[in-house]
Design a protein around this motif. Structure first.
Motif, PDB file in Angstrom:
ATOM      1  N   ILE A  26      40.560  31.971  52.005  1.00 24.26           N
ATOM      2  CA  ILE A  26      39.236  31.814  51.385  1.00 24.26           C
ATOM      3  C   ILE A  26      39.264  30.692  50.361  1.00 24.26           C
ATOM      4  O   ILE A  26      38.325  29.898  50.257  1.00 24.26           O
ATOM      5  N   THR A  27      40.356  30.604  49.598  1.00 26.08           N
ATOM      6  CA  THR A  27      40.481  29.532  48.605  1.00 26.08           C
ATOM      7  C   THR A  27      40.451  28.166  49.286  1.00 26.08           C
ATOM      8  O   THR A  27      39.804  27.229  48.796  1.00 26.08           O
ATOM      9  N   VAL A 287      36.504  42.103  50.186  1.00 23.55           N
ATOM     10  CA  VAL A 287      35.789  41.896  48.923  1.00 23.55           C
ATOM     11  C   VAL A 287      36.773  41.581  47.798  1.00 23.55           C
ATOM     12  O   VAL A 287      36.548  40.667  46.990  1.00 23.55           O
ATOM     13  N   LEU A 288      37.889  42.328  47.748  1.00 27.88           N
ATOM     14  CA  LEU A 288      38.913  42.049  46.726  1.00 27.88           C
ATOM     15  C   LEU A 288      39.468  40.636  46.886  1.00 27.88           C
ATOM     16  O   LEU A 288      39.600  39.891  45.911  1.00 27.88           O
ATOM     17  N   GLY A 289      39.787  40.276  48.136  1.00 24.83           N
ATOM     18  CA  GLY A 289      40.326  38.942  48.405  1.00 24.83           C
ATOM     19  C   GLY A 289      39.340  37.851  48.050  1.00 24.83           C
ATOM     20  O   GLY A 289      39.717  36.806  47.518  1.00 24.83           O
ATOM     21  N   PHE A 290      38.054  38.099  48.331  1.00 22.29           N
ATOM     22  CA  PHE A 290      37.016  37.109  48.033  1.00 22.29           C
ATOM     23  C   PHE A 290      36.945  36.815  46.533  1.00 22.29           C
ATOM     24  O   PHE A 290      36.946  35.643  46.120  1.00 22.29           O
ATOM     25  N   PHE A 291      36.864  37.844  45.707  1.00 22.30           N
ATOM     26  CA  PHE A 291      36.719  37.616  44.269  1.00 22.30           C
ATOM     27  C   PHE A 291      37.983  37.027  43.647  1.00 22.30           C
ATOM     28  O   PHE A 291      37.899  36.211  42.720  1.00 22.30           O
ATOM     29  N   MET A 292      39.144  37.404  44.162  1.00 20.55           N
ATOM     30  CA  MET A 292      40.384  36.779  43.681  1.00 20.55           C
ATOM     31  C   MET A 292      40.410  35.302  44.062  1.00 20.55           C
ATOM     32  O   MET A 292      40.812  34.447  43.265  1.00 20.55           O
ATOM     33  N   ALA A 293      39.949  34.997  45.289  1.00 19.68           N
ATOM     34  CA  ALA A 293      39.909  33.604  45.748  1.00 19.68           C
ATOM     35  C   ALA A 293      38.897  32.799  44.949  1.00 19.68           C
ATOM     36  O   ALA A 293      39.118  31.614  44.649  1.00 19.68           O
ATOM     37  N   LEU A 294      37.765  33.424  44.596  1.00 20.79           N
ATOM     38  CA  LEU A 294      36.734  32.738  43.814  1.00 20.79           C
ATOM     39  C   LEU A 294      37.283  32.326  42.449  1.00 20.79           C
ATOM     40  O   LEU A 294      37.058  31.196  41.986  1.00 20.79           O
ATOM     41  N   ILE A 295      38.018  33.228  41.808  1.00 21.04           N
ATOM     42  CA  ILE A 295      38.628  32.927  40.503  1.00 21.04           C
ATOM     43  C   ILE A 295      39.662  31.811  40.652  1.00 21.04           C
ATOM     44  O   ILE A 295      39.692  30.847  39.870  1.00 21.04           O
ATOM     45  N   LEU A 296      40.517  31.929  41.674  1.00 20.89           N
ATOM     46  CA  LEU A 296      41.560  30.925  41.903  1.00 20.89           C
ATOM     47  C   LEU A 296      40.956  29.557  42.224  1.00 20.89           C
ATOM     48  O   LEU A 296      41.446  28.517  41.745  1.00 20.89           O
ATOM     49  N   SER A 297      39.882  29.534  43.008  1.00 20.93           N
ATOM     50  CA  SER A 297      39.231  28.273  43.385  1.00 20.93           C
ATOM     51  C   SER A 297      38.623  27.574  42.176  1.00 20.93           C
ATOM     52  O   SER A 297      38.739  26.350  42.026  1.00 20.93           O
ATOM     53  N   ASN A 298      37.955  28.348  41.325  1.00 20.65           N
ATOM     54  CA  ASN A 298      37.374  27.760  40.112  1.00 20.65           C
ATOM     55  C   ASN A 298      38.446  27.191  39.202  1.00 20.65           C
ATOM     56  O   ASN A 298      38.272  26.124  38.595  1.00 20.65           O
ATOM     57  N   ILE A 322      27.177  28.039  48.499  1.00 17.50           N
ATOM     58  CA  ILE A 322      28.516  28.085  49.091  1.00 17.50           C
ATOM     59  C   ILE A 322      29.138  29.464  48.886  1.00 17.50           C
ATOM     60  O   ILE A 322      29.761  30.027  49.787  1.00 17.50           O
ATOM     61  N   THR A 323      28.959  30.015  47.667  1.00 19.31           N
ATOM     62  CA  THR A 323      29.532  31.327  47.344  1.00 19.31           C
ATOM     63  C   THR A 323      28.992  32.406  48.271  1.00 19.31           C
ATOM     64  O   THR A 323      29.759  33.217  48.812  1.00 19.31           O
ATOM     65  N   ILE A 324      27.677  32.416  48.462  1.00 20.30           N
ATOM     66  CA  ILE A 324      27.056  33.426  49.338  1.00 20.30           C
ATOM     67  C   ILE A 324      27.519  33.248  50.783  1.00 20.30           C
ATOM     68  O   ILE A 324      27.865  34.219  51.464  1.00 20.30           O
ATOM     69  N   PHE A 325      27.577  31.991  51.236  1.00 22.01           N
ATOM     70  CA  PHE A 325      28.008  31.712  52.607  1.00 22.01           C
ATOM     71  C   PHE A 325      29.440  32.201  52.843  1.00 22.01           C
ATOM     72  O   PHE A 325      29.726  32.876  53.844  1.00 22.01           O
TER      73      PHE A 325
END
Length: 359
Positions: A26-27, A287-298, A322-325
């Motif tokens: 995801i990242t 969902v867990l992977g998504f939010f961890m990836a979102l933090i790592l990406s930022n 992009i986040t929603i997609f």
């Protein structure tokens, strides 16, 4: 849902592997998409900053290769609809230890586009530097471009990374260095002007040019299409790798839980409930992977944006779109990755499962 959470906790190693796979995949999708969009956004913002019409050489693949006769400006100024016409040379050069620096040769009426924070606008044999490149130079008073030394006249700051990490010259100086008249001509028009009609009128001045509205130019620019296509292809590959990894790990995990599913079938729990539990487990992990990836990406984008070596050329922001997609893409991957192992487990005879045969 409680059963799904309990199952996730009971298989911590496999859970960790799935989450790690999700996070990195995801990242990568986040970074590829946001950086490619950032590049397109920066360059299109630069083009849109001054000009309703952009004139380039006809049938060129990139503005770097375009060469338009700057004398055409005098003809364009005679048109009643035109309020301003300026020219721009776009090129690149190595400066000191910096591998590549964007060079802009501009007519004097474009200097006002650059927000001075120090010094003055450049005269002949002088250069105006973006804040980002200026801070990275060892010698602050002069730079060497294509074997010619230029005095640093001033420093400007721009929100556009390409400009902030670039150097601005008088177009005559740039013309001598890069052996071209102008990469493009920018035309500003009066309010209520029919842009498309004016572009057609300008095209009649020279059969070797192509005038387009700025919006039309940006929407059809070949390099933007290449960047978007490359981004989509790489993201799709990441998607497939993530899907394959999740399916493989879930298959192994479910195979190790064959007795559990056999007992559930034996006591009358339906296939639908077993499938629902497995899909729920995958969705929770997604969902867990998504939010961890979102933090790592930022975090990664912040480090990239503030890396002085990159001079702001590589930049990207994660938009809500992009986040929603990517969020729904992640849920799709989680469901698809779990559905085959879930169906396989639910359809197997409970006696076979309890006996420990392979799924």
């Amino acid at each position: 849902m409680p059963h799904a959470i309990k199952a996730i906790k009971a298989n911590r190693l496999k859970t960790s592997l799935i989450i790690l796979s999700l996070v990195f995949s995801i990242t990568s999708i986040f970074l590829i998409t946001s950086i490619s969009n950032g590049v397109i956004s920066m360059y299109s913002s630069m083009l849109k900053s001054d000009g309703d019409i952009i004139i380039t050489q006809k049938n060129i693949s990139d503005t770097f290769f375009s060469n338009v006769d700057i004398k055409l400006i005098e003809k364009i100024k005679t048109l009643d609809e035109v309020t301003k016409a300026s020219a721009l040379i776009v090129a690149a050069s190595m400066v000191e230890e910096l591998p590549i620096v964007a060079i802009y040769g501009v007519t004097k009426n474009r200097f006002e586009n650059y927000n001075l924070i120090k010094g003055a606008y450049p005269k002949e044999n002088e250069v105006l530097l973006g804040k980002s490149i200026y801070e990275n130079l060892d010698k602050k008073d002069e730079i060497k471009l294509s074997n010619k030394v230029f005095k640093v006249a001033g420093v400007f700051e721009s929100s556009i990374g390409f400009e902030n990490g670039g150097a601005v010259l008088n177009i005559n100086d740039a013309s001598k260095i890069f052996n071209k008249s102008a990469s493009m001509i920018m035309v500003n028009c009066k309010i209520d002007t029919d842009i498309e009609k004016l572009a057609l009128k300008i095209n009649l001045f020279d059969k070797e040019i192509e005038a387009k509205s700025t919006r039309n130019f940006v929407d059809n620019y070949n390099q933007f299409k290449i960047i978007k296509t490359s981004s989509n292809v790489i993201s799709f590959i990441s998607f497939c790798m993530e899907l394959l990894t999740i399916t493989s790990i879930l298959s192994i995990t479910i195979n190790q839980r064959k007795s559990e599913f056999g007992i559930k079938r034996a006591i009358g729990i339906s296939m639908k409930k077993i499938i629902f539990q497995i899909v729920n487990e995958a969705l929770i992990l997604g969902v867990l992977g998504f939010f961890m990836a979102l933090i790592l990406s930022n975090l990664a984008l912040f480090l990239i944006k503030n890396n002085s070596f990159l001079q702001g050329y590589v930049n990207g922001e994660i938009s809500l779109e992009i986040t929603i997609f990517i969020f729904f893409t992640t849920l799709t991957i989680s469901i698809l990755g779990s559905i085959f192992p879930a169906l396989n487990a639910s359809k197997t005879d409970p006696i076979v499962l309890i006996q420990g045969d392979k799924i």
